[in-house]
Design a protein around this motif. Sequence first.
Motif, PDB file in Angstrom:
ATOM      1  N   ALA A   1      16.852 -30.538  -3.047  1.00  0.00           N
ATOM      2  CA  ALA A   1      18.076 -31.341  -3.201  1.00  0.00           C
ATOM      3  C   ALA A   1      19.290 -30.584  -2.676  1.00  0.00           C
ATOM      4  CB  ALA A   1      18.263 -31.724  -4.662  1.00  0.00           C
ATOM      5  N   ILE A   2      19.387 -29.284  -2.969  1.00  0.00           N
ATOM      6  CA  ILE A   2      20.503 -28.477  -2.489  1.00  0.00           C
ATOM      7  C   ILE A   2      20.536 -28.454  -0.966  1.00  0.00           C
ATOM      8  CG2 ILE A   2      21.372 -26.101  -2.330  1.00  0.00           C
ATOM      9  CD1 ILE A   2      20.478 -25.758  -5.278  1.00  0.00           C
ATOM     10  N   LEU A   3      19.387 -28.257  -0.341  1.00  0.00           N
ATOM     11  CA  LEU A   3      19.322 -28.232   1.126  1.00  0.00           C
ATOM     12  C   LEU A   3      19.745 -29.575   1.727  1.00  0.00           C
ATOM     13  CD1 LEU A   3      16.065 -26.192   1.738  1.00  0.00           C
ATOM     14  CD2 LEU A   3      18.414 -25.479   2.177  1.00  0.00           C
ATOM     15  N   LEU A   4      19.311 -30.661   1.112  1.00  0.00           N
ATOM     16  CA  LEU A   4      19.699 -31.986   1.608  1.00  0.00           C
ATOM     17  C   LEU A   4      21.203 -32.219   1.452  1.00  0.00           C
ATOM     18  CD1 LEU A   4      16.725 -34.174   0.341  1.00  0.00           C
ATOM     19  CD2 LEU A   4      17.220 -33.466   2.689  1.00  0.00           C
ATOM     20  N   ILE A   5      21.769 -31.769   0.337  1.00  0.00           N
ATOM     21  CA  ILE A   5      23.217 -31.917   0.125  1.00  0.00           C
ATOM     22  C   ILE A   5      23.996 -31.107   1.156  1.00  0.00           C
ATOM     23  CG2 ILE A   5      25.103 -31.350  -1.478  1.00  0.00           C
ATOM     24  CD1 ILE A   5      23.135 -32.073  -3.774  1.00  0.00           C
ATOM     25  N   TRP A   6      23.594 -29.851   1.400  1.00  0.00           N
ATOM     26  CA  TRP A   6      24.282 -29.015   2.398  1.00  0.00           C
ATOM     27  C   TRP A   6      24.156 -29.627   3.794  1.00  0.00           C
ATOM     28  CZ3 TRP A   6      27.773 -25.265   2.285  1.00  0.00           C
ATOM     29  CH2 TRP A   6      27.960 -24.566   1.107  1.00  0.00           C
ATOM     30  N   ALA A   7      22.965 -30.110   4.139  1.00  0.00           N
ATOM     31  CA  ALA A   7      22.772 -30.713   5.459  1.00  0.00           C
ATOM     32  C   ALA A   7      23.638 -31.960   5.621  1.00  0.00           C
ATOM     33  CB  ALA A   7      21.299 -31.060   5.665  1.00  0.00           C
ATOM     34  N   GLY A   8      23.719 -32.767   4.591  1.00  0.00           N
ATOM     35  CA  GLY A   8      24.560 -33.965   4.641  1.00  0.00           C
ATOM     36  C   GLY A   8      26.036 -33.631   4.745  1.00  0.00           C
TER      37      GLY A   8
END
Length: 97
Positions: free
Chosen positions: A33-40
């Motif tokens: 989830a953290i990686l997806l938030i940073w990528a977004g």
Amino acid sequence: MSLAILVIIGIILTIIFHFIGVYANAKRTVWIAILLIWAGAISIATQEVKPKAYDEIKSMQGKYTDTDKLIKEAMPTVSLYELINIKNSYLQHKQKK
């Protein structure tokens, strides 16, 4: 807000979410989830603004030298983050008058 402050806030939130994941025994899920938030967030900040924003930039151009410098550096394609910096510069100079 400067980019450094936003990155520091993001890092602090990442650490908080990490410890939530450790407490809940869901480290892998939290890190995905953290990686997806940073990528977004990075994707949104670096995407090019809509054509309507270029009209707004043209209306700000030629009034303040600092704002003109930011506009010149950002052109020919302006990202959302650059647009925010240009608007902040323009509004700071406008409020000083």
